[in-house]
Design an enzyme around this catalytic site. Structure first.
Site, PDB file in Angstrom:
ATOM      1  N   SER A 166      -5.695   3.913   4.002  1.00 17.95           N
ATOM      2  CA  SER A 166      -5.226   3.002   2.965  1.00 17.95           C
ATOM      3  C   SER A 166      -6.377   2.354   2.202  1.00 17.95           C
ATOM      4  CB  SER A 166      -4.327   1.911   3.577  1.00 17.95           C
ATOM      5  OG  SER A 166      -3.464   1.372   2.604  1.00 17.95           O
TER       6      SER A 166
ATOM      7  N   SER B 263       0.793  -1.237   0.000  1.00 22.10           N
ATOM      8  CA  SER B 263       0.000   0.000   0.000  1.00 22.10           C
ATOM      9  C   SER B 263       0.820   1.279   0.000  1.00 22.10           C
ATOM     10  CB  SER B 263      -0.961   0.013   1.193  1.00 22.10           C
ATOM     11  OG  SER B 263      -2.075  -0.806   0.912  1.00 22.10           O
TER      12      SER B 263
ATOM     13  N   LYS C 241       0.224   3.782  -2.744  1.00 24.30           N
ATOM     14  CA  LYS C 241      -0.763   4.863  -2.698  1.00 24.30           C
ATOM     15  C   LYS C 241      -0.136   6.245  -2.531  1.00 24.30           C
ATOM     16  CE  LYS C 241      -4.338   1.736  -1.123  1.00 24.30           C
ATOM     17  NZ  LYS C 241      -4.196   0.624  -0.207  1.00 24.30           N
TER      18      LYS C 241
END
Length: 344
Positions: free
Chosen positions: A101, A46, A49
């Protein structure tokens, strides 16, 4: 506790060695202070991102109203639980993306910005290329690696974060502890998942990432006086203590110094006119490095006012280069006429 304290006193980077990889660097100059396997290819999970966020920020407006579509139904894992048909502001989705997230937020953002997720991924890879990242490829905006794999390095992650951190919108969101908002259907409350923000008073932001294949990643930032640092790591844990330890070591041993001041730039030359440069240059140095800085000016003609370059060295290694320009003295019409007539 006594054993950990002993390790810290004996070797301040001892805790960091419990991570399988890490790198700590200066956000503004890019100087790397300490690293371990920072150029090894990894799955970013993640932390992907971070790139998703900055690409979205640069290609949309915070006040955009995003209509959530069926694209969010294709992802699982960490979500903020938006629904198809729901209308929500881009700025709210960005908070959900970075603070919680949200995979669903990533998909909705990508669809809104580029019309499709694949088109948005193209923007992500174009940005990576523009940043000079040769070991980073994105296949989705979420970081999920079940079927599609993104890959990067800790060094590249630090560079992406450093670039994004210079954007005020990103900087504000990444350091937000709590956030409340509403869409046309429901209310949301986001609490930042990065625990370092509550553990370390110099921390200014962070993004975690985890999948079973990637392990646990953390990219964080911290500021002390005018020194802004970023740390990226991967290991069996998120490494909050390790990040804190690395930050304190750098803050204790380095300070930012103004190496080039554009307002006071001066060098001897036979050229007629005023020499100038366009940028200041600051660099973090330890006390024993202050006297190891050298500067060299190289003149190479006059091409549209560009007359040379100023080079900065630390221990005979170039750390910076800046163009030198010439602002020629203006000649009055009377002076031009007298010169033409050979009277002056």
């Amino acid at each position: 506790f006594l054993f950990i304290l002993y390790l810290l006193l004996l070797n301040p980077t001892a805790l960091a060695d419990t991570l399988s990889g890490y790198v700590i660097s200066d956000i503004n100059s890019g100087r790397v202070f300490y690293e371990k396997t920072s150029n090894k290819r990894i799955l970013p999970a993640s932390t992907t991102k971070i790139m998703t966020a900055i690409v979205a920020i640069e290609n949309s407006n915070p006040t955009d109203v995003v209509l959530v579509g069926s694209e969010i139904l294709t992802v699982d894992g960490s979500n903020i639980y938006i629904e198809p048909g729901e209308s929500i502001l881009m700025i709210d989705l960005l908070h959900g993306l970075l603070m919680r997230s949200g995979n669903d937020a990533a998909m909705a953002i990508a669809k809104h910005v580029s019309g499709s997720v694949p088109n948005f991924v193209k923007l992500m890879n174009e940005k990576a290329k523009n940043l000079g990242l040769k070991n980073t490829i994105f296949n989705n905006p979420t970081g999920l690696d079940d079927n599609e794999k993104n890959y990067t390095t800790l060094s590249d992650l630090s560079k992406i974060y450093s670039y994004a951190y210079k954007n005020q919108t990103f900087k504000n969101i990444i350091g937000t502890l709590e956030y409340k908002t509403t869409s046309d259907k429901k209310s949301y409350y986001f609490k930042n998942r990065t625990k370092l923000l509550n553990m370390y008073d110099k921390a200014t932001g962070g993004k975690t990432g985890y999948t079973p294949k990637a392990g646990r990643l953390l990219v964080s930032s911290a500021t002390n006086n005018d020194l802004d640092l970023v740390t990226a790591s991967v290991g069996n844990g998120y490494g909050y203590n390790e990040h804190t330890n690395l930050y304190e070591k750098v803050f204790s041993n380095y300070k930012n110094y103004l190496i080039i001041d554009k307002k006071n730039f001066n060098t001897s030359t036979n050229l007629k006119g005023k020499l100038y440069i366009k940028n200041n240059f600051s660099y973090p140095l330890s006390k024993d490095e202050i006297n190891k800085i050298d500067k060299k000016v190289i003149f190479n003609g006059n091409k549209k006012g560009l007359v040379g370059t100023l080079h900065v060295y630390l221990d005979n290694k170039e750390i910076y280069k800046e163009n030198i320009y010439l602002k020629e003295n203006k000649i009055s019409l009377f002076k031009k006429i007298t010169r033409f007539l050979g009277l002056s």
